[in-house]
Design an enzyme around this catalytic site. Structure first.
Site, PDB file in Angstrom:
ATOM      1  N   CYS A  70       4.305 -20.827  10.309  1.00  0.00           N
ATOM      2  CA  CYS A  70       5.241 -19.924  10.968  1.00  0.00           C
ATOM      3  C   CYS A  70       5.168 -20.067  12.491  1.00  0.00           C
ATOM      4  O   CYS A  70       4.084 -20.072  13.068  1.00  0.00           O
ATOM      5  CB  CYS A  70       4.898 -18.491  10.559  1.00  0.00           C
ATOM      6  SG  CYS A  70       5.817 -17.262  11.473  1.00  0.00           S
ATOM      7  N   GLN A 281       4.338  -4.269  -7.203  1.00  0.00           N
ATOM      8  CA  GLN A 281       3.428  -5.265  -6.611  1.00  0.00           C
ATOM      9  C   GLN A 281       4.244  -6.328  -5.883  1.00  0.00           C
ATOM     10  O   GLN A 281       5.266  -6.784  -6.408  1.00  0.00           O
ATOM     11  CB  GLN A 281       2.591  -5.920  -7.704  1.00  0.00           C
ATOM     12  CG  GLN A 281       1.646  -4.963  -8.415  1.00  0.00           C
ATOM     13  CD  GLN A 281       0.382  -4.665  -7.632  1.00  0.00           C
ATOM     14  OE1 GLN A 281       0.092  -5.310  -6.615  1.00  0.00           O
ATOM     15  NE2 GLN A 281      -0.370  -3.674  -8.070  1.00  0.00           N
ATOM     16  N   GLU A 331       1.352   9.416 -11.650  1.00  0.00           N
ATOM     17  CA  GLU A 331       1.839   8.863 -10.387  1.00  0.00           C
ATOM     18  C   GLU A 331       2.474   9.986  -9.562  1.00  0.00           C
ATOM     19  O   GLU A 331       3.136  10.866 -10.108  1.00  0.00           O
ATOM     20  CB  GLU A 331       2.873   7.761 -10.718  1.00  0.00           C
ATOM     21  CG  GLU A 331       3.859   7.404  -9.640  1.00  0.00           C
ATOM     22  CD  GLU A 331       3.222   6.748  -8.428  1.00  0.00           C
ATOM     23  OE1 GLU A 331       2.353   5.882  -8.583  1.00  0.00           O
ATOM     24  OE2 GLU A 331       3.606   7.128  -7.311  1.00  0.00           O
ATOM     25  N   ASP A 395      -5.729   2.525  -9.919  1.00  0.00           N
ATOM     26  CA  ASP A 395      -5.168   1.546  -8.973  1.00  0.00           C
ATOM     27  C   ASP A 395      -4.691   2.307  -7.731  1.00  0.00           C
ATOM     28  O   ASP A 395      -3.496   2.376  -7.464  1.00  0.00           O
ATOM     29  CB  ASP A 395      -4.014   0.798  -9.661  1.00  0.00           C
ATOM     30  CG  ASP A 395      -3.449  -0.323  -8.799  1.00  0.00           C
ATOM     31  OD1 ASP A 395      -3.977  -0.564  -7.697  1.00  0.00           O
ATOM     32  OD2 ASP A 395      -2.458  -0.950  -9.228  1.00  0.00           O
ATOM     33  N   CYS A 422      -7.001  -2.319  -3.531  1.00  0.00           N
ATOM     34  CA  CYS A 422      -6.447  -3.158  -2.461  1.00  0.00           C
ATOM     35  C   CYS A 422      -7.247  -2.968  -1.173  1.00  0.00           C
ATOM     36  O   CYS A 422      -6.816  -3.396  -0.106  1.00  0.00           O
ATOM     37  CB  CYS A 422      -4.968  -2.845  -2.245  1.00  0.00           C
ATOM     38  SG  CYS A 422      -4.668  -1.123  -1.873  1.00  0.00           S
TER      39      CYS A 422
HETATM   40  N1  SAH Z   1      -0.484   0.492 -10.678  1.00  0.00           N
HETATM   41  C1  SAH Z   1       0.783   0.350 -10.019  1.00  0.00           C
HETATM   42  C2  SAH Z   1       0.858   0.997  -8.633  1.00  0.00           C
HETATM   43  C3  SAH Z   1      -0.296   0.818  -7.710  1.00  0.00           C
HETATM   44  S1  SAH Z   1      -0.027   1.251  -6.011  1.00  0.00           S
HETATM   45  C4  SAH Z   1       1.174  -1.110  -9.952  1.00  0.00           C
HETATM   46  O1  SAH Z   1       0.366  -1.998 -10.198  1.00  0.00           O
HETATM   47  O2  SAH Z   1       2.337  -1.392  -9.647  1.00  0.00           O
HETATM   48  C5  SAH Z   1      -0.607   2.848  -5.899  1.00  0.00           C
HETATM   49  C6  SAH Z   1       0.333   3.904  -6.437  1.00  0.00           C
HETATM   50  O3  SAH Z   1      -0.318   5.159  -6.276  1.00  0.00           O
HETATM   51  C7  SAH Z   1       1.661   4.037  -5.704  1.00  0.00           C
HETATM   52  O4  SAH Z   1       2.703   4.001  -6.653  1.00  0.00           O
HETATM   53  C8  SAH Z   1       1.586   5.424  -5.027  1.00  0.00           C
HETATM   54  O5  SAH Z   1       2.831   6.079  -4.975  1.00  0.00           O
HETATM   55  C9  SAH Z   1       0.623   6.148  -5.930  1.00  0.00           C
HETATM   56  N2  SAH Z   1      -0.152   7.250  -5.358  1.00  0.00           N
HETATM   57  C10 SAH Z   1      -0.586   7.414  -4.098  1.00  0.00           C
HETATM   58  N3  SAH Z   1      -1.371   8.503  -4.001  1.00  0.00           N
HETATM   59  C11 SAH Z   1      -1.442   9.036  -5.246  1.00  0.00           C
HETATM   60  C12 SAH Z   1      -2.126  10.172  -5.798  1.00  0.00           C
HETATM   61  N4  SAH Z   1      -2.880  10.948  -5.046  1.00  0.00           N
HETATM   62  N5  SAH Z   1      -1.995  10.403  -7.117  1.00  0.00           N
HETATM   63  C13 SAH Z   1      -1.228   9.606  -7.896  1.00  0.00           C
HETATM   64  N6  SAH Z   1      -0.561   8.536  -7.425  1.00  0.00           N
HETATM   65  C14 SAH Z   1      -0.661   8.249  -6.124  1.00  0.00           C
END
Ligand code: SAH
Length: 478
Positions: A70, A281, A331, A395, A422
């Site tokens: 880049c 993702q 979620e 996650d 992450c």
């Molecule tokens: N497992 C999913 C999303 C992971 S990202 C995947 O692989 O696609 C993390 C997610 O947690 C996001 O969707 C975000 O909106 C949610 N999130 C953030 N804080 C949270 C909380 N306190 N309780 C529940 N979900 C939450």
């Protein structure tokens, strides 16, 4: 001292990808320097125990240094380590996970598996958010923020985004100029167009363009729609209303300008609807590898009860549901749960149930209420099983899990916990807690979801220590 020009060898890398070296015992952080480089740097900031240097010249190049693909890699805040060859990026990430698990997690002699990397670590992102602004000369700029600033680097040719984005952005630039669309100014909170969000379906080729505006309508939007629908794959053109004085990119409300309000894509042969506000993702190639690890670690046989916490649009939930008896997803974003429920329906799953709310509120509440129900009605098998899952998947976002959630997971006493993280620093903190409560870290598998950046995704398998199997607060199925 400040403004001194020094020569140093870079022998370490910092958390933001910067090179670290020593000058007469004094630690200096030098952005864009690579381990193994000998560099000339100017000291720009001086603190008691360390300072920051600006890279002036590379006297001897590290064997791990490459020329970034880049043109704006140095200025842009998106990729921090494009100047490192890919193999050493992966090595760095493996070392970082190990170091955090040891230092923060207190886990000794832990084996961290080699990072699962990409064959071609470019053009991988399926989502990009471009700020729009006006530069000092009054020119429209569309691109990315420079590191740690809100200065926009004009660049529509991102090497980790989808190549089609450049065509889309240049069409939008033309529309802005021709229709004299006002550009949002952060200082005065005036102007309409703030950001452009583009999502690309990796398997479907579908495209969503979402313009984030400080207003409720976009002038002459039909002209823009005309331009964009000629692009192959265009499926959804949306507006997102964000009238707040904030650096949060998206507002809560969306409107459809043309086409559907979502695009679809698939992961491991399951199809998903993705709307502008939903988390999905961002690296589809690596996500399949990541999810296959999650599935492998869960060791499902078809009989299990599983909780998927922080489930987004239910991607992991549905994957688990292919080989579990029952899956519960939690979620916080209600639109994501709407998507999750649609996704379950569209793929004919009837063994999943979703809850909207914070995991740290929903799960403890559920535990308390259903425990009471299960006590009163000892034959309520489903209630008892929901409290005694075989597997819990978490996650969370970068800040990790709250103790109150980890506590209730421990009370539910699943045989296995699969932690998808992450941020390996908060991961290490949470693992320390779970290990102190009777779990053992069995596998640590980093997956490179964010090539050329300092971020790293890790999947962890935890198992209950055998000796703690019969915890007193557990409800067992008779
Ligand atoms: N497992 C999913 C999303 C992971 S990202 C995947 O692989 O696609 C993390 C997610 O947690 C996001 O969707 C975000 O909106 C949610 N999130 C953030 N804080 C949270 C909380 N306190 N309780 C529940 N979900 C939450």
């Amino acid at each position: 001292m400040k403004n001194d020009i020094v020569t140093l060898t870079i022998d370490d890398i910092g958390t933001n990808g910067e090179g670290i070296g020593k000058v007469d015992g004094y630690t200096l952080f030098v952005k864009d320097a690579v381990v193994g480089d000998i560099v000339k740097a100017k000291i720009i900031k001086e603190k008691k125990n360390y300072g920051y240097g600006k890279l002036l010249a590379i006297i001897k190049e590290s064997k791990n240094r490459v020329v970034p693909k880049c043109a704006v890699a140095k200025q842009c805040g998106g990729c921090q380590i494009q100047q490192m060859n890919y193999q050493s990026q992966l090595q760095y990430k493996q070392n970082l996970v190990k170091a955090n698990l040891e230092k923060i997690g207190g886990l000794k002699n832990i084996e961290v598996l080699p990072v699962i990397g990409m064959d071609t670590p470019y053009y991988y992102r399926n989502k990009a958010q471009y700020p729009v602004g006006i530069d000092k000369e009054g020119k429209i700029v569309i691109g990315f923020y420079a590191g740690r600033t809100h200065c926009i680097i004009d660049s529509t040719d991102c090497k980790i985004g989808s190549p089609i984005n450049q065509t889309i952005l240049e069409n939008i630039r033309k529309y802005i100029t021709e229709q004299k669309i006002s550009i949002y100014d952060e200082e005065s909170h005036q102007g309409i167009l703030r950001h452009i969000l583009i999502r690309n379906g990796y398997h479907t080729g579908e495209i969503m363009v979402c313009l984030v505006i400080n207003g409720t309508t976009l002038p002459c939007s039909e002209k823009l729609v005309q331009d964009l629908i000629g692009i192959s794959g265009m499926t959804s053109i949306m507006l997102n209303i964000n009238r707040d004085k904030t650096n949060v990119i998206l507002g809560k409300e969306c409107k459809t300008l043309w086409g559907q309000a979502y695009i679809t894509d698939s992961i491991c042969d399951i199809t998903y609807e993705i709307s502008p506000l939903s988390f999905f993702q961002i690296n589809p190639v690596q996500t399949e590898k990541l999810y296959k690890k999650v599935l492998e670690f869960a060791q499902l046989t078809g009989k299990e009860t599983v909780w998927d916490l922080y489930c987004g649009i239910g991607t992991i939930s549905l994957l688990m549901a292919t080989n579990a008896k029952k899956v519960y997803g939690v979620e916080v974003v209600s639109e994501a749960i709407e998507d999750a429920r649609n996704n379950a329906k569209r793929n004919n799953f009837n063994n999943v149930e979703f809850f909207v709310g914070k995991a740290e509120v929903i799960v403890p509440q559920f535990y308390e209420e259903v425990s009471k129900k299960a006590m009163d009605d000892n034959k309520n098998k489903e209630a008892i099983q929901s409290l005694n899952p075989d597997v819990v998947v978490v996650d969370p976002p970068r800040k990790g899990c709250e103790d109150i959630l980890l506590d209730v997971i421990v009370k539910m006493s699943p045989q296995r916990i699969v932690y998808v993280s992450c941020d390996c620093a908060t991961l290490a903190r949470d693992l320390k807690y779970l290990v102190s409560k009777g779990y053992e870290v069995k596998k640590v598998q980093p997956v490179d979801q964010f090539c050329h950046t300092v971020h790293i995704e890790t999947v962890i398998l935890l198992s209950k220590f055998q000796s703690k199997k019969q915890q007193s607060n557990q409800l067992y199925i008779q």
